[in-house]
Write a protein that holds these residues in place. Structure first.
Motif, PDB file in Angstrom:
ATOM      1  N   LEU A  33       0.811  -1.217   0.000  1.00 34.95           N
ATOM      2  CA  LEU A  33       0.000   0.000   0.000  1.00 34.95           C
ATOM      3  C   LEU A  33       0.843   1.265   0.000  1.00 34.95           C
ATOM      4  CD1 LEU A  33      -2.813  -0.897   2.557  1.00 34.95           C
ATOM      5  CD2 LEU A  33      -3.080  -0.522   0.108  1.00 34.95           C
ATOM      6  N   PHE A  34       1.964   1.222   0.724  1.00 28.65           N
ATOM      7  CA  PHE A  34       2.738   2.436   0.937  1.00 28.65           C
ATOM      8  C   PHE A  34       4.095   2.439   0.261  1.00 28.65           C
ATOM      9  CE2 PHE A  34      -0.105   2.047   4.646  1.00 28.65           C
ATOM     10  CZ  PHE A  34      -0.887   3.171   4.407  1.00 28.65           C
ATOM     11  N   ASP A  35       4.365   1.475  -0.583  1.00 32.42           N
ATOM     12  CA  ASP A  35       5.659   1.369  -1.246  1.00 32.42           C
ATOM     13  C   ASP A  35       6.016   2.644  -2.001  1.00 32.42           C
ATOM     14  OD1 ASP A  35       8.034  -0.034  -2.095  1.00 32.42           O
ATOM     15  OD2 ASP A  35       7.079  -0.195  -4.061  1.00 32.42           O
ATOM     16  N   HIS A  36       5.047   3.251  -2.651  1.00 27.71           N
ATOM     17  CA  HIS A  36       5.316   4.457  -3.425  1.00 27.71           C
ATOM     18  C   HIS A  36       5.769   5.621  -2.544  1.00 27.71           C
ATOM     19  CE1 HIS A  36       1.213   5.042  -2.017  1.00 27.71           C
ATOM     20  NE2 HIS A  36       1.396   6.326  -2.199  1.00 27.71           N
ATOM     21  N   ILE A  37       5.366   5.635  -1.294  1.00 23.52           N
ATOM     22  CA  ILE A  37       5.751   6.712  -0.386  1.00 23.52           C
ATOM     23  C   ILE A  37       7.245   6.636  -0.065  1.00 23.52           C
ATOM     24  CG2 ILE A  37       5.480   7.613   1.967  1.00 23.52           C
ATOM     25  CD1 ILE A  37       2.526   6.775   1.751  1.00 23.52           C
ATOM     26  N   PHE A  38       7.751   5.416   0.052  1.00 26.72           N
ATOM     27  CA  PHE A  38       9.146   5.219   0.432  1.00 26.72           C
ATOM     28  C   PHE A  38      10.073   5.087  -0.770  1.00 26.72           C
ATOM     29  CE2 PHE A  38       6.510   3.458   3.855  1.00 26.72           C
ATOM     30  CZ  PHE A  38       6.842   4.363   4.846  1.00 26.72           C
ATOM     31  N   SER A  39       9.523   5.165  -1.950  1.00 30.45           N
ATOM     32  CA  SER A  39      10.316   5.058  -3.156  1.00 30.45           C
ATOM     33  C   SER A  39      11.218   6.279  -3.290  1.00 30.45           C
ATOM     34  CB  SER A  39       9.402   4.952  -4.378  1.00 30.45           C
ATOM     35  OG  SER A  39      10.150   4.982  -5.554  1.00 30.45           O
TER      36      SER A  39
END
Length: 80
Positions: free
Chosen positions: A62-68
């Motif tokens: 769900l949050f992978d894009h935030i930590f990319s």
């Protein structure tokens, strides 16, 4: 991961999320998840080590894009 494995993994995730809408995280057991997903215990453990691992994987997805480190450009919003 082949299509069948993806489908099984998604069934486990969907079952878990549905259970969480009805009861608290602490009360959901692996048995509840495998019953709802209609998979065997060994199948569950071939995809996830524990219920906590399942929850962690859902959060990562769900949050992978935030930590990319690279944020893809957004063509629908002008943030300037």
């Amino acid at each position: 991961m082949d299509r069948r494995q993806k489908k099984t993994r998604q069934a486990i995730i969907d079952a878990f999320v549905k259970l969480l809408t009805k009861t608290s995280y602490e009360k959901v057991s692996v048995k509840d998840i495998i019953d709802a997903a209609d998979v065997g215990r060994s199948t569950f453990y071939s995809h996830f080590e524990t219920k906590d691992d399942l929850a962690r994987q859902i959060c990562f997805e769900l949050f992978d894009h935030i930590f990319s480190p690279v944020i893809p450009p957004c063509s629908t919003h002008n943030f300037s």
